[in-house]
Design a protein around this motif. Sequence first.
Motif, PDB file in Angstrom:
ATOM      1  N   GLY A 158       0.825  -1.262   0.079  1.00 36.20           N
ATOM      2  CA  GLY A 158      -0.084  -0.068  -0.114  1.00 36.20           C
ATOM      3  C   GLY A 158       0.897   1.425  -0.092  1.00 36.20           C
ATOM      4  O   GLY A 158       0.509   2.384  -0.565  1.00 36.20           O
ATOM      5  N   THR A 159       1.927   1.284   0.946  1.00 32.94           N
ATOM      6  CA  THR A 159       2.682   2.325   0.575  1.00 32.94           C
ATOM      7  C   THR A 159       3.183   2.764  -0.519  1.00 32.94           C
ATOM      8  O   THR A 159       3.451   3.976  -0.696  1.00 32.94           O
ATOM      9  N   HIS A 207      -3.877   7.645   5.640  1.00 34.96           N
ATOM     10  CA  HIS A 207      -2.887   6.598   6.100  1.00 34.96           C
ATOM     11  C   HIS A 207      -1.445   7.771   6.108  1.00 34.96           C
ATOM     12  O   HIS A 207      -1.386   8.340   5.156  1.00 34.96           O
ATOM     13  N   ASP A 220      -7.864   5.575  -1.547  1.00 33.18           N
ATOM     14  CA  ASP A 220      -6.907   4.732  -0.756  1.00 33.18           C
ATOM     15  C   ASP A 220      -7.926   3.488  -0.437  1.00 33.18           C
ATOM     16  O   ASP A 220      -8.595   3.737   0.819  1.00 33.18           O
ATOM     17  N   ASP A 250      -4.951  -3.360  -1.927  1.00 33.55           N
ATOM     18  CA  ASP A 250      -3.667  -4.274  -1.585  1.00 33.55           C
ATOM     19  C   ASP A 250      -4.180  -5.631  -1.395  1.00 33.55           C
ATOM     20  O   ASP A 250      -5.163  -6.262  -0.925  1.00 33.55           O
ATOM     21  N   HIS A 271      -2.077  -8.054  -0.732  1.00 35.04           N
ATOM     22  CA  HIS A 271      -1.659  -8.730   0.565  1.00 35.04           C
ATOM     23  C   HIS A 271      -2.372  -8.275   1.919  1.00 35.04           C
ATOM     24  O   HIS A 271      -2.135  -8.935   2.828  1.00 35.04           O
ATOM     25  N   LYS A 272      -3.559  -7.824   1.578  1.00 31.01           N
ATOM     26  CA  LYS A 272      -4.688  -7.601   2.811  1.00 31.01           C
ATOM     27  C   LYS A 272      -5.788  -8.653   2.512  1.00 31.01           C
ATOM     28  O   LYS A 272      -5.613  -9.725   2.787  1.00 31.01           O
ATOM     29  N   TYR A 313       1.542   2.238  16.144  1.00 30.45           N
ATOM     30  CA  TYR A 313       1.283   1.331  14.829  1.00 30.45           C
ATOM     31  C   TYR A 313       2.162   0.712  14.539  1.00 30.45           C
ATOM     32  O   TYR A 313       2.008  -0.433  14.054  1.00 30.45           O
TER      33      TYR A 313
HETATM   34  C1  LIG Z   1      -6.001   2.464   4.755  1.00 26.20           C
HETATM   35  C2  LIG Z   1      -4.547   2.132   4.593  1.00 26.20           C
HETATM   36  N1  LIG Z   1      -3.560   2.467   3.406  1.00 26.20           N
HETATM   37  C3  LIG Z   1      -2.422   2.295   3.388  1.00 26.20           C
HETATM   38  C4  LIG Z   1      -1.782   1.450   4.096  1.00 26.20           C
HETATM   39  C5  LIG Z   1      -0.363   0.915   3.728  1.00 26.20           C
HETATM   40  O1  LIG Z   1      -0.242  -0.456   3.389  1.00 26.20           O
HETATM   41  P1  LIG Z   1       1.200  -1.254   3.664  1.00 26.20           P
HETATM   42  O2  LIG Z   1       1.394  -1.295   4.951  1.00 26.20           O
HETATM   43  O3  LIG Z   1       0.862  -2.309   2.793  1.00 26.20           O
HETATM   44  O4  LIG Z   1       2.213  -0.421   2.933  1.00 26.20           O
HETATM   45  C6  LIG Z   1      -2.610   0.480   5.161  1.00 26.20           C
HETATM   46  C7  LIG Z   1      -1.824  -0.207   6.138  1.00 26.20           C
HETATM   47  O5  LIG Z   1      -2.452  -0.561   6.779  1.00 26.20           O
HETATM   48  C8  LIG Z   1      -3.918   1.048   5.283  1.00 26.20           C
HETATM   49  O6  LIG Z   1      -4.632   0.545   6.358  1.00 26.20           O
END
Ligand SMILES: Cc1ncc(COP(=O)(O)O)c(C=O)c1O
Length: 420
Positions: A106-107, A138, A211, A245, A247-248, A416
């Motif tokens: 996600g990042t 985020h 997002d 994502d 991977h979620k 977190y």
């Molecule tokens: C709403 C949201 N955006 C972005 C992210 C970032 O994802 P990642 O940790 O896979 O980089 C998260 C992670 O939990 C999230 O909950």
Amino acid sequence: MTLQATRPAAVLPARGVPRDELLRTVFERRADDAPWREGRIFSLVYHPGSPELEELLAAVSREYLAENALNPRRFPSLARMEREAADIVAGLLHGTPGAGGLTSGGTESIFLAVYVAREVARGRGIASPRIVTGRTAHPAFAKACHLLGVRQERVPVRADRRVDVEALAAAVDEDTILVVASAPNYPYGVVDDVPAVAAVARDAGILCHVDACLGGLLLPFWERIGEPVAPWDFRVEGVTSISADIHKYGYSFKGASALLWRDPAHYRAQWWVDDDVWGGGLYGSSTTAGTRPAPPIAGAWAALHGLGEEGYLRLARSVRDARDRLLAGLAGIADLAPTVAPDLSVLEIGSSELDLGAVADALEERRWWLDRQPGGLHLMLSPYHREVVDDLLAALRAAVDDVRAGRVSRGVPAAYAAVP
Ligand SMILES: Cc1ncc(COP(=O)(O)O)c(C=O)c1O
């Protein structure tokens, strides 16, 4: 915080460690890791409770241990997996096939969404671009802005923890290139009013990123199992990109997110292309990394195909069951309640009476690791939590009793992710 300087430095062993000894070390060291298979942690692991899926992912990733996704011409099967995985997610979100790819998470998807917005801003002669997000966006947006030299304006959320769209609209100025909505946000699990945020973007002629890192692979199935889902995907006019994502709630292992664009030109802007001045030949790369590991791509493709629509629907029902039973049980515990009603399976439990840090400590004594945040305790439910939700509720009741009786006092602060 200072870096820990007291531990002895690790050194390369003179000779290779025998396999059995090495694996023994691995198993011993894992004794202190959170027992995620028991469903006792939240948010860091999305546990589908499926040994078959785990086995499939391990088998497929093993096939791709050495391959490199940097050069699609050398490994066309991998490039095809990436295209197909991105297209499948785009299809679920009513997006444009071929206008997106996979990233490491996600990042990185968010980083690249901000990067493309900055490039679009430069094309329009905006020297000091800025983006507008809700307070609940985020931290990946703040990180991306910092790294890319983009300003971020964070506007308040309303009492229901959805972004205050009037404040967001008022914050948009001539340097603003992107507005953001979350589907849902991490802290409270509610989906912003995406049509209203996208309308702000449309009126201003700027980009709108949703997002959906968290909800992107759950919301399509949530809708199909009959849960109320407000419009949030590419069906909403004005949404220009979405991060989702795999991977979620897509249940692949870590390292896989989809970043999808409505307009293929924006996907092309994501690519870094270097000519052959450097002497090594033409270099093209769609993500921040150069060499890209192949297993997360193969794993994402395998999870999507291995589960299929039927599998994702089944898992969505399990998540819903866990959520419903948790909420019903919480209603019976005095002084504990969700801060706001969650739209999906992510929530904060708050209390006006109890010290929830102490409740979290009491839960940890019972081997339950809930995430702590400033307003309370955070829970992200996976399908497997359905199997353990009654035990969790019993532990919560006992922890609250302990705190009321003064048997626990507060320890660890809300965090977190760790700092060095
Ligand atoms: C709403 C949201 N955006 C972005 C992210 C970032 O994802 P990642 O940790 O896979 O980089 C998260 C992670 O939990 C999230 O909950």
